[in-house]
Scaffold this active site. Structure first.
Site, PDB file in Angstrom:
ATOM      1  N   LYS A 285      28.347  58.350 -22.770  1.00 25.77           N
ATOM      2  CA  LYS A 285      29.566  58.138 -23.520  1.00 25.77           C
ATOM      3  C   LYS A 285      30.874  58.984 -22.885  1.00 25.77           C
ATOM      4  CE  LYS A 285      30.512  58.120 -28.324  1.00 25.77           C
ATOM      5  NZ  LYS A 285      30.014  58.629 -29.656  1.00 25.77           N
ATOM      6  N   GLU A 371      21.735  56.018 -44.202  1.00 25.91           N
ATOM      7  CA  GLU A 371      22.260  56.370 -45.443  1.00 25.91           C
ATOM      8  C   GLU A 371      21.415  56.282 -46.604  1.00 25.91           C
ATOM      9  OE1 GLU A 371      25.463  55.219 -42.755  1.00 25.91           O
ATOM     10  OE2 GLU A 371      23.613  54.236 -43.404  1.00 25.91           O
ATOM     11  N   ARG A 399      25.710  51.290 -48.360  1.00 24.48           N
ATOM     12  CA  ARG A 399      24.516  50.848 -47.911  1.00 24.48           C
ATOM     13  C   ARG A 399      23.292  51.470 -48.465  1.00 24.48           C
ATOM     14  NH1 ARG A 399      25.641  50.661 -41.334  1.00 24.48           N
ATOM     15  NH2 ARG A 399      23.725  49.399 -41.425  1.00 24.48           N
TER      16      ARG A 399
END
Length: 642
Positions: A285, A371, A399
């Site tokens: 990243k 979640e 969600r």
């Protein structure tokens, strides 16, 4: 104005077809120029930086090998797709990213034919890609479907549900696992790259198929041991047993920044007749930009920044952010109560819980992009007497709605929901808007709902939630800085279901739920300049409603206006139901709810979005005057006077 970077090769590429026309030995230079362009563009606009830099070579390789847009590439999550946008005809607009009327910060079907599926939330690509692959078979339109899933998206259960389904089918689906965090099986240079090319090559697959044919002629009891032996031998060198068990042909891991490794493997995959296939690509990243490589979390999402130093431009503020007030107050409560713990779903810094983790590393749980699990995990904690705070953005809590109902509310468990990013979120647009939690939680029996009017109120609400053990309780607060009010040293426990009157007046009552209170107070000043003396009230609670306060305001004023940072079905709808059910709309009061309109609003600044919704001071004044009977001309004159 700073000069744009020198990108002579990228300047020749307007579409992926131009890229595919380049000699492959030039793709390394193209990738370098593309990375430079991404850095420069995001430095001007802000946005998601680290994830996009990590997939530059992968983006080039995919468009070099696959026939896009006929072949489908789905980016999961869409903030990886800035390099993709530049290569697919949107380079001239790339410096409008996340600006009003500019490019979305995520993939978006309406924006380009190269974006076959929108992805603002994570972990949807494999499900969508499988659907596309099956549809192409039904329609007789052969195409490759590639799902690029990464940046933590494989931590969500939905990805594995989709893989489990895909592994049982022969649909032509290629999943690329962009492993930019922790490699499942770390690559070890040339040998690993060679093995990846080997197991994806026609020769290996031909030998494998021949072996399968021989095995089929053996007695049946030997079939499964033979399959296991081949799988073990391959996974011993390459890893990926989990994906093989799910029915995927696993290739990798390979270095996602080495085009000499990527291109041959993708070429081989292109020749495979059936799927599903998973290619494990390891990337870094922030690759190629030292500040982002050194601080991946800090440079995941950035404001405008100096390319040379990496310093981000921050607008100075005299007020703390709501997120930081939540974190600091939770730390206070945790110091006083060892039962207080925190749960987050892959957003420790976004929710401010990274500060909590520094002091209480054994009392914070980051469950990943999961979640649903976060909510039920918190329910389990609460069932044993802990006091869990489940800190999740409004848009992501959607969600886990079933878990809120089934695992928390029905059982009356005291899970505390800290709902960050309530209301409009500005540049992140409709996929991240926190417009719906008031409505979707408001339909659930037994849950207490609060909304902070300012940062001091937020501190009180954290304290109130800590002390509340009678069932689930939630409090919502927006993105951004507070109002600059005086802060109490400690939060006070608020009486459940009771609001407060800030100014007592007559004729017009302005009842605010949430941080629109600042605009309500400013609107009241404008109305006062016009000769009105409005009453100002802060609801504090949506559930339970302060029915005494609402009845009093309705009975003593000509106009009652509610304001909130939520959509249809929220606070105003609950007030309207109460008024209608009790005959309080049959008298003189005229009731008007101001809320976020029932539409998906495109990205812009938060201020512009609230103004367009009529939820700024001008919109509130205009609503009051119109309700009082002013026609357009009189209202225009009055507004000019104010």
């Amino acid at each position: 104005m700073a000069e744009k970077p020198h990108t002579p090769l990228l300047d020749t590429v307007r579409t992926p077809a131009d890229l595919r026309a380049l000699p492959r030995e030039q793709l390394r230079q193209l990738a370098d120029e593309l990375r430079t362009e991404v850095i420069d563009a995001v430095s001007c606009t802000g946005g998601h930086l680290g994830a996009g830099l990590g997939v530059v070579e992968l983006t080039v390789a995919l468009h070099a090998v696959f026939d896009t847009p006929h072949d489908r590439i789905i980016w999961d999550v869409g903030h990886q797709a800035y390099p993709h946008k530049i290569l697919t005809g949107r380079r001239e607009r790339i410096r409008t990213l996340r600006q009003k009327d500019g490019l979305s910060g995520f993939t978006r079907r309406a924006e380009s034919e190269y974006d076959p599926f929108g992805a603002g939330h994570s972990s949807t690509s494999i499900s969508a890609g499988l659907g596309m692959a099956v549809a192409s078979e039904h329609l007789g339109t052969p195409r490759n479907v590639v799902a690029v899933i990464g940046d933590g998206a494989m931590s969500a259960g939905m990805a594995y549900e989709a893989m489990n389904n895909a592994g049982d089918m022969d649909a032509r689906l290629v999943v690329i696992l962009n492993d930019n965090d922790m490699s499942i099986a770390p690559p070890t240079g040339a040998l690993r790259a060679y093995l990846a090319q080997l197991v994806s090559s026609p020769a290996y697959r031909g030998t494998r198929d021949a072996a399968k044919s021989i095995v089929s002629k053996l007695p049946k009891p030997l079939h499964e041991p033979a399959r296991k032996t081949e799988e073990f031998a391959r996974s011993f060198f390459t890893g990926g047993t989990l994906f093989e068990e799910l029915g995927f042909y696993y290739v990798g891991p390979i270095d996602g920044h080495n085009l000499d490794h990527l291109l041959p493997v993708l070429d081989n995959v292109l020749e495979m007749e059936k799927g599903p296939i998973l290619i494990h690509v390891v990337t870094k990243k922030g690759k190629g930009y030292a500040p982002a490589e050194d601080s991946a979390d800090k440079y995941h999402g950035v404001s405008k920044f100096n390319v040379i130093t990496g310093a981000q431009a921050k607008t100075p503020s005299n007020a703390p952010s709501y997120t930081s007030v939540f974190a600091e107050t939770l730390i206070q409560e945790a110091k006083a109560d060892p039962r207080v713990v925190a749960v987050t779903a892959a957003m420790p810094s976004g929710t401010g819980l990274d500060k909590f983790a520094e002091l209480f590393p054994d009392r914070i749980y980051d469950v990943g992009i999961a979640e649903q699990h976060a909510v039920t995990f918190a329910a389990g904690l609460a069932s044993e007497g802990m006091r869990p705070f489940c800190a999740i953005y409004s848009t992501f809590l959607q969600r886990a709605y079933d878990q809120v109902i089934h695992d928390v509310a029905i059982q009356g468990l005291p899970v505390r929901f800290a709902i960050d990013r309530a209301g409009f979120v500005g540049a992140d647009g409709p996929t991240h808007a926190g417009n719906y939690d008031s409505a979707y939680l408001g339909a659930v029996p037994g849950i207490v709902q609060m909304a902070a009017a300012d940062e001091a109120e937020l501190r009180h609400m954290v304290a109130t939630a800590t002390a509340y053990d009678a069932g689930p309780i939630s409090f919502r607060y927006p993105r951004g800085d507070g109002m600059g009010v005086d802060m109490p040293a400690r939060g006070e426990i608020l009486p459940i279901g009771k609001g407060r009157i800030l100014r007592q007046g007559s004729t017009v009552a302005l009842l605010s739920y949430g941080t629109r209170l600042g605009e309500v107070l400013a609107a009241a000043d404008k109305l006062a300049a016009l000769g009105f003396n409005p009453t100002i009230a802060d609801a504090r609670f949506m559930k339970p409603l302060d029915e005494d306060l609402i009845a009093s305001l309705a009975g003593n004023h000509d106009v009652l206006i509610t304001t909130e940072e939520g959509g249809l079905g929220g606070y105003g709808s609950h007030v309207a139901t109460f008024l209608a059910s009790n005959g309080l709309l049959d008298g003189k009061v005229r009731f008007r709810p101001l809320m976020i309109p029932d539409r998906f609003d495109e990205h812009s600044s938060q201020g512009d979005m609230y103004a367009a919704a009529g939820l700024d001071r001008a919109g509130i004044v205009a609503t009051a005057l119109k309700t009082l009977g002013y026609d357009d001309a009189a209202m225009k004159a009055a507004l000019a006077q104010a």
